[in-house]
Design an enzyme around this catalytic site. Sequence first.
Site, PDB file in Angstrom:
ATOM      1  N   ASP A  26      55.660  53.228  35.022  1.00  0.00           N
ATOM      2  CA  ASP A  26      54.634  52.204  34.967  1.00  0.00           C
ATOM      3  C   ASP A  26      53.577  52.564  36.013  1.00  0.00           C
ATOM      4  O   ASP A  26      53.813  53.401  36.886  1.00  0.00           O
ATOM      5  CB  ASP A  26      55.264  50.844  35.258  1.00  0.00           C
ATOM      6  CG  ASP A  26      54.245  49.735  35.308  1.00  0.00           C
ATOM      7  OD1 ASP A  26      53.434  49.632  34.374  1.00  0.00           O
ATOM      8  OD2 ASP A  26      54.250  48.968  36.292  1.00  0.00           O
ATOM      9  N   ASP A  28      50.803  50.032  37.755  1.00  0.00           N
ATOM     10  CA  ASP A  28      50.538  49.078  38.824  1.00  0.00           C
ATOM     11  C   ASP A  28      51.833  48.462  39.338  1.00  0.00           C
ATOM     12  O   ASP A  28      52.632  47.937  38.569  1.00  0.00           O
ATOM     13  CB  ASP A  28      49.599  47.975  38.324  1.00  0.00           C
ATOM     14  CG  ASP A  28      48.877  47.282  39.461  1.00  0.00           C
ATOM     15  OD1 ASP A  28      48.928  47.797  40.592  1.00  0.00           O
ATOM     16  OD2 ASP A  28      48.266  46.233  39.230  1.00  0.00           O
ATOM     17  N   ASP A 180      58.203  47.826  37.906  1.00  0.00           N
ATOM     18  CA  ASP A 180      58.205  46.788  38.941  1.00  0.00           C
ATOM     19  C   ASP A 180      58.222  45.383  38.360  1.00  0.00           C
ATOM     20  O   ASP A 180      58.519  44.429  39.074  1.00  0.00           O
ATOM     21  CB  ASP A 180      56.966  46.922  39.830  1.00  0.00           C
ATOM     22  CG  ASP A 180      55.712  46.472  39.110  1.00  0.00           C
ATOM     23  OD1 ASP A 180      55.097  45.471  39.535  1.00  0.00           O
ATOM     24  OD2 ASP A 180      55.343  47.097  38.102  1.00  0.00           O
TER      25      ASP A 180
END
Length: 244
Positions: A26, A28, A180
């Site tokens: 991923d 961000d 995240d």
Amino acid sequence: MTVPENQEPSFSAPPQIITCDGMLFDMDGTIIDSTEAVIKNWHNIGKEIGVDPEIILATSHGRRTIDVLKIYEPKLANWDYIGENEAQIPKKYGADAVEIPGSRAFLEKLEEQYIPWAIVTSGSRPLVTGWLDVMKLAHPKNLVTAEDVENGKPDPACYLLGRKKLALANEEPSMVVFEDAPAGVRSGKAAGFPVIALHTSHTLDQLKEAGADIIVRDMRSVSLKAWDKATGKAQLEVRDALVW
């Protein structure tokens, strides 16, 4: 093991080795933290469409802008608007973004060793390439962005496409996903891949409930132990993961 509510979380699990054919990241919260820039941009959009930005921000992290706009302002839920809007974020707010500790060094090592990796993100292509340029981070040869799939995370399509784009020799190559956000963790797990979750943007309980296999503070806990070009297998060492 369940950690009592009044006890500090323990990031002290013994080192473990994970073998894989490729890695999917991923963007961000995993490679960079552009939270402040994203907040500013959603505030601008919120004012434009007459919706409280805090309401938007409560559900937007880890999701595609087009999916969020379908809820709050469907007429803007198109790639022309989103691409133009998100292309400006790194230019306007570049100073607000920071690297996730350990991410730059790890990705540079993958590039140096020609180890297969890709970014799989809910951001648009102009947004992602803009951040990589502004922050002078390694550009992956393969990139899956919001425009590439019909359904965003937590749907598994983006991570399955990420594995496909790596074009690995093995019939069923093994992947490791780095995420995240709960939506992203669920996406990686739904694709059938183990997920290493970074405790950078969400609570530990949220990451556990989403199904993360391993939780670490940031990318400093992950290192490249070995890379066998002949077999196409990489060995990762994960240190100081959460004990639970």
